[in-house]
Design a protein around this motif. Structure first.
Motif, PDB file in Angstrom:
ATOM      1  N   THR A 119       0.834  -1.197   0.000  1.00 23.10           N
ATOM      2  CA  THR A 119       0.000   0.000   0.000  1.00 23.10           C
ATOM      3  C   THR A 119       0.873   1.252   0.000  1.00 23.10           C
ATOM      4  N   GLN A 150      -6.150  -0.220  -1.165  1.00 21.65           N
ATOM      5  CA  GLN A 150      -5.546   0.948  -0.531  1.00 21.65           C
ATOM      6  C   GLN A 150      -6.534   1.628   0.425  1.00 21.65           C
ATOM      7  N   SER A 298      -4.105  -6.345   3.403  1.00 21.72           N
ATOM      8  CA  SER A 298      -4.181  -5.435   2.256  1.00 21.72           C
ATOM      9  C   SER A 298      -4.652  -6.118   0.979  1.00 21.72           C
TER      10      SER A 298
END
Length: 370
Positions: A119, A150, A298
């Motif tokens: 990210t 993100q 993520s």
């Protein structure tokens, strides 16, 4: 001459995904004129459902008559004028593309980069915003080239506090993950129909905040693109219904049906289905030597990036992907940029985020790798 035969594929690449049968049926319905009141009623339905799916009250929420890349361009050419500064987060191919589009719009582009598969640093983005005082801050919510999701809120809040307009790419997230662009403070957002909405490619759902629309009205120079000028598009998609272009009737029928299907299922159930399918895939692949590229917190459930086992790398990953396509009718995607030849991108989007699709791929890989 007879038409070429079209093979039946299971599309588990980065897009498009397989369309729902109801969507395909909708495309076969009789054409209407693009100014016909019956068609405009469908357009209004699409706009309302898109607002709910984006999580916005923006009046200027519409299906742009072009693909997601044109949605990207629409956001930049409307909000940027030559000489403006833009801070853009680059975490993969589509952050790179944002930079190119902003540069062509005449902006001074300031890149904030991160290693592909990770990210963006919020601290680095905030520092760049403070340093450059940009007109636009842009980044990708769901980076299709890396499989990274993100976080949005902190970067968007810093951008808005600095007076910037926030542009967000949601091409791969719309319909797969919940969005809340008003709560996040996003001014311009774009997506595509061919991924988690399981419709054919060709439309870009987009939304512009009232402050973004006000900014466009106060520009010192005309919008670079006549076709994508949101002030002109507002004439057709607003209340006055002024002719701008001939809308793609059948594609909008398809999107309307796709959005009905999304709402029938509900986003909580839809997100859960995508996450369960992803977990099932990664568990099965682990026994074959594939490893996730992205850290667990993520990862995108709808776009799974996996490192390849040594035996696949030795053979050449493209060779195995070709056998999957030719022998099993299954499409998966290879890596891009610095990840080319090192990873696969496996899409479980919309209708394909199901255990039976995962099992079909796993069984094919077991046959090939055993």
């Amino acid at each position: 001459m007879s038409a070429p035969e079209i093979p039946d594929r299971l599309l588990l690449g980065p897009g498009p995904s397989n369309a729902h049968p109801r969507v395909l049926e909708a495309m076969a319905r009789p054409l209407l004129g693009h100014m016909d009141p019956a068609f405009l009623e469908i357009v209004e339905e699409v706009k309302a459902r898109l607002r709910r799916l984006f999580g916005t009250e923006n009046e200027m929420t519409l299906p742009l008559s072009a693909t997601g890349s044109a949605g990207m361009e629409a956001c930049f050419v409307n909000l940027l004028e030559p000489g403006d500064h833009a801070v853009i987060g680059v975490a993969g191919v589509f952050g790179e593309r944002m930079c190119e589009v902003a540069h062509r719009a005449g902006a001074n582009v300031h890149r904030v980069e991160t290693e592909w598969g990770t990210t963006l640093s919020e601290a680095a983005m905030l520092e760049a915003i403070e340093q450059h005082g940009p007109r636009v801050v842009a980044f990708v919510h769901a980076e299709t080239s890396t499989g990274v999701c993100q976080p949005v809120e902190a970067i968007a809040a810093a951008a808005r506090a600095a007076g910037a307009y926030v542009v967000l790419d949601c091409v791969t997230s719309l319909g797969g993950l919940p969005l809340a662009i008003d709560a996040w403070g996003v001014d311009a957002v774009y997506s595509g129909t061919q991924k988690c909405l399981s419709c054919p490619p060709g439309l870009s759902p987009a939304s512009f905040s009232p402050r973004a629309i006000e900014h466009v009205a106060e520009r010192h120079s005309p919008v670079q693109s006549w076709y994508l000028d949101i002030s002109l598009l507002a004439g057709y998609y607003g209340k006055t219904r002024v002719y701008h272009h001939t809308a793609p009737i059948s594609a909008i029928y398809a999107l309307a049906e796709g959005l009905r299907i999304v709402e029938e299922e509900g986003m909580p159930a839809r997100e859960k289905r995508h996450r369960e399918a992803s977990a099932h895939l990664l568990e099965g692949l682990s026994h074959l030597g594939f490893e996730p590229l992205v850290e667990a917190g993520s990862r995108l459930p709808q776009l799974n990036t996996v490192r390849l086992p040594e035996r696949v790398l030795e053979e050449g990953e493209a060779t195995l992907r070709k056998r999957l396509l030719d022998s099993y009718g299954i499409e998966v995607g290879g890596g891009l940029g610095p990840l080319a030849g090192k990873i696969w991108r496996i899409g479980l989007m919309g209708e394909n985020a199901r255990s039976e699709c995962v099992d079909r791929l796993l069984h094919a890989l077991q046959d090939e790798l055993d």
